[in-house]
Design an enzyme around this catalytic site. Sequence first.
Site, PDB file in Angstrom:
ATOM      1  N   TYR A 143      44.551  12.918  -6.327  1.00 17.89           N
ATOM      2  CA  TYR A 143      43.728  12.216  -6.709  1.00 17.89           C
ATOM      3  C   TYR A 143      43.333  12.599  -8.484  1.00 17.89           C
ATOM      4  CZ  TYR A 143      41.815  13.457  -2.008  1.00 17.89           C
ATOM      5  OH  TYR A 143      41.188  13.985  -0.640  1.00 17.89           O
TER       6      TYR A 143
ATOM      7  N   TYR B  71      48.996  16.306   0.371  1.00 15.08           N
ATOM      8  CA  TYR B  71      49.643  16.972  -0.963  1.00 15.08           C
ATOM      9  C   TYR B  71      49.045  18.379  -0.662  1.00 15.08           C
ATOM     10  CZ  TYR B  71      44.619  16.532  -0.578  1.00 15.08           C
ATOM     11  OH  TYR B  71      42.703  16.431  -0.350  1.00 15.08           O
TER      12      TYR B  71
ATOM     13  N   ARG C 160      47.931  19.248   3.279  1.00 13.59           N
ATOM     14  CA  ARG C 160      46.844  17.906   3.715  1.00 13.59           C
ATOM     15  C   ARG C 160      47.752  16.817   4.554  1.00 13.59           C
ATOM     16  NH1 ARG C 160      41.928  17.395   4.133  1.00 13.59           N
ATOM     17  NH2 ARG C 160      42.457  17.026   5.925  1.00 13.59           N
TER      18      ARG C 160
ATOM     19  N   HIS D 286      44.549  10.802   3.996  1.00  9.93           N
ATOM     20  CA  HIS D 286      42.891  10.910   5.028  1.00  9.93           C
ATOM     21  C   HIS D 286      42.665  10.443   3.640  1.00  9.93           C
ATOM     22  CE1 HIS D 286      43.203  14.724   2.681  1.00  9.93           C
ATOM     23  NE2 HIS D 286      41.837  14.231   2.420  1.00  9.93           N
TER      24      HIS D 286
ATOM     25  N   HIS E  64      38.287   9.833   2.569  1.00  8.14           N
ATOM     26  CA  HIS E  64      36.780  10.468   2.902  1.00  8.14           C
ATOM     27  C   HIS E  64      36.435   9.520   3.045  1.00  8.14           C
ATOM     28  CE1 HIS E  64      37.870  14.762   1.736  1.00  8.14           C
ATOM     29  NE2 HIS E  64      39.333  14.116   0.460  1.00  8.14           N
TER      30      HIS E  64
END
Lengths: 227, 255
Positions: free
Chosen positions: B120, B159, B169, B172, B174
């Site tokens: 991110y 990640y 995770r 995905h 959000h």
Amino acid sequence: MSADRLSPLVLAADESNDRRQGTPRRGTGFLTEPFRLGTTPSSTVGPYLAIGLTWADGPDVVAEGTPGAIWLRGRVFDGNGDLVPDGMIETWQADPDGRFDHPDDPRGAVATPGFRGVGRSHTVEPAGEYAVRTLKPGRLPDGEGGLQAPHVDVSVFARGLLDRLVTRIYFADEAEANAEDAVLRSLPDDASRATLIARPSADGYVLDIHLQACAAKGMDETVFFAV
Amino acid sequence: MTGTTPRAPRPASDSALTLPRYLREPADRRTPLDYAGYKSTGLRAPLRTPVDLPHRLTEVTGPVLGEDLVTAADADLTLREGGEAQGQRIIVYGRVLDSDGRPVPHALVEVWQANAAGRYRHVVDNWPAPLDPYFDGLGRVVTDDLGRYEFTTIKPGAYPWGNHHNAWRPAHIHFSLFGQAFTQRLVTQMYFPDDPLFGQDPIFNSMPTTARHRAVSRFDLERTQPNWALAFQWDIVLRGRDQTPFETDDDGDVA
């Protein structure tokens, strides 16, 4: 489809039928219960919500310089009594006349000009704190013949919250209205009511939100609502 | 009050005033707040049972916004800062519906995600995977009259995170949606089909077994653009509503 929700037609079936009792009749074209899609399950906003959920004017329910504007401020705490530095709160409220700028308000939407109704403030900077610039809402009908006290609906999002939390902000200087408010009256005691009542401050009102109680620091859990 | 003056007949429209009532999904079909496998819930999920809040005007209305917050460029996450993002280009599209199957038009959809390497663009993310100067991971779209949305992005990478041993995770994106009422507000995550990381991910597995498949998108070869982008379809279902009579007094005010 559970057996206790089958249609009377199916439940009345007997051996004279050409099918096993309790199973739906094939090919009738009728549903035995209302057709509903399952809702999409919620999830956490995670620690990086600031990437997607930050608006430059997020905290502004009304623009800077609006006469009578106040700040709703507060901090968000966890069960250790520590600040929650990666959360977000959203507010939704009526205008000073108690009206919503929304087509489903049956009284007709007559909102104050420039009044958005919604505020959004992350608790990233300053860490753990939120602040929304708004106008104090007016009283509005409760649908049961009475009036609701002025209030703001609040959603709380954060890493570690798999669904949003819903609470309300009321105002300490509305004692008479608060005493008549059906939602406040439905709460078990004054201690739980107190977790929803913001205190006047120099530039508006202040209410802290506690996701859990922290007895060591004398913090009570905020009342949260199921909507 | 005189008690003798005959009242004027009530205009027909007054008796038709109704407030919608939004259906509540049973608790066993909702994501629970306290899920032991996801450590961060421990100090944050409230310990008390929430108080039922009947749906009044505040709850059946909600923010109606979007158009003035969104430009056409916000729907394409692959072109930012004057360059083109690295990774596998994908189209993500679908409809926003309520549980009665009605489209939710003009709804603001906000998305955020990691880049192709699973990182991110955020100061707190220190996972040593490369940042992409041309990818900020933020997109916004507004649904059309039929509740449809579509955006172009990069398939996010998996990640690691510190929740448990060897925790990763699944890929995905959000999603955040307002719907048409305060009761319809939803924040969720979209997953990709057949991800091998589902089994060990507590955030994915916090969803009830019967609801998990609704968080997984569908690969759509038909909408895939040849020599350009793969396509995934994902429909989002918000709570539906019933009509319930709302009493009014003789003046037509909501009483």
